[in-house]
Design a protein around this motif. Sequence first.
Motif, mmCIF file in Angstrom:
data_model
loop_
_atom_site.group_PDB
_atom_site.id
_atom_site.type_symbol
_atom_site.label_atom_id
_atom_site.label_comp_id
_atom_site.label_asym_id
_atom_site.label_seq_id
_atom_site.Cartn_x
_atom_site.Cartn_y
_atom_site.Cartn_z
ATOM 1 N N HIS A 199 -2.741 13.991 -8.557
ATOM 2 C CA HIS A 199 -3.929 12.436 -10.077
ATOM 3 C C HIS A 199 -5.051 12.899 -9.806
ATOM 4 N N GLY A 227 -7.713 9.820 -8.655
ATOM 5 C CA GLY A 227 -8.308 8.479 -8.206
ATOM 6 C C GLY A 227 -8.605 7.951 -8.998
ATOM 7 N N SER A 253 4.449 1.836 -7.851
ATOM 8 C CA SER A 253 2.771 0.741 -7.415
ATOM 9 C C SER A 253 3.390 0.045 -5.343
ATOM 10 N N GLU A 312 -2.584 0.160 -4.911
ATOM 11 C CA GLU A 312 -2.939 0.765 -6.464
ATOM 12 C C GLU A 312 -1.092 1.303 -6.514
ATOM 13 N N MET A 336 0.231 3.911 -9.128
ATOM 14 C CA MET A 336 -0.087 5.283 -10.352
ATOM 15 C C MET A 336 0.769 5.089 -11.222
ATOM 16 N N LYS A 353 1.934 7.427 -14.493
ATOM 17 C CA LYS A 353 2.276 8.889 -15.594
ATOM 18 C C LYS A 353 1.669 9.388 -16.223
ATOM 19 N N TYR A 375 -0.911 12.008 -12.765
ATOM 20 C CA TYR A 375 -1.394 10.389 -12.967
ATOM 21 C C TYR A 375 -1.946 10.383 -12.137
ATOM 22 N N GLN A 391 -4.610 7.570 -9.986
ATOM 23 C CA GLN A 391 -3.966 6.869 -9.472
ATOM 24 C C GLN A 391 -5.684 6.063 -9.316
ATOM 25 N N LEU A 419 -7.210 2.441 -7.405
ATOM 26 C CA LEU A 419 -7.456 2.070 -6.224
ATOM 27 C C LEU A 419 -7.648 0.992 -5.962
ATOM 28 N N SER A 466 1.340 7.782 -1.341
ATOM 29 C CA SER A 466 1.421 7.593 -2.057
ATOM 30 C C SER A 466 2.711 8.281 -2.355
#
Length: 150
Positions: free
Chosen positions: A7, A9, A33, A43, A45, A47, A58, A60, A62, A115
């Motif tokens: 992912h 972030g 989430s 958070e 996520m 996809k 993903y 992510q 935040l 996560s």
Amino acid sequence: MLTRIDHIGIACFDLDKTVEFYRATYGFEVFHSEINEEQGVREAMLKINETSDGGASYLQLLEPIREDSAVGKWMAKNGEGVHHIAFGTADVDTDSEAIRDKGVRVLYEQPRRGSMDSRITFLHPKDCHGVLTELVTAADPAAHKGEEDH
């Protein structure tokens, strides 16, 4: 061995508005989430795609829930934006030790919960050309399909 980009972030001030932007602009939907009290974030996520090793990639998103969280402190200096990149691995313990043996500082002595019940650790950005880097061993993805923990 690192197998994929797990992912990216992205730190944000308002998770709901940021999710809506990615939904309206790119059609990405929330896969998962949660609130991670240990990390001090809320958070989501999103996809992007499945990967050949059975994992996924993903975004992510935040939102810090505390100013003293790592993401909160980072945002106080940098504002919204890309916070880190995470690489997927089948064995975060082995790979983090191998990377530590190459002189890169690993921020956690032992991997922690991330996560979707993943196991994670971070590499120091000063040792990774300015990029905070996370290593992730995913939990069974079927266990969290479409799940939202609020």
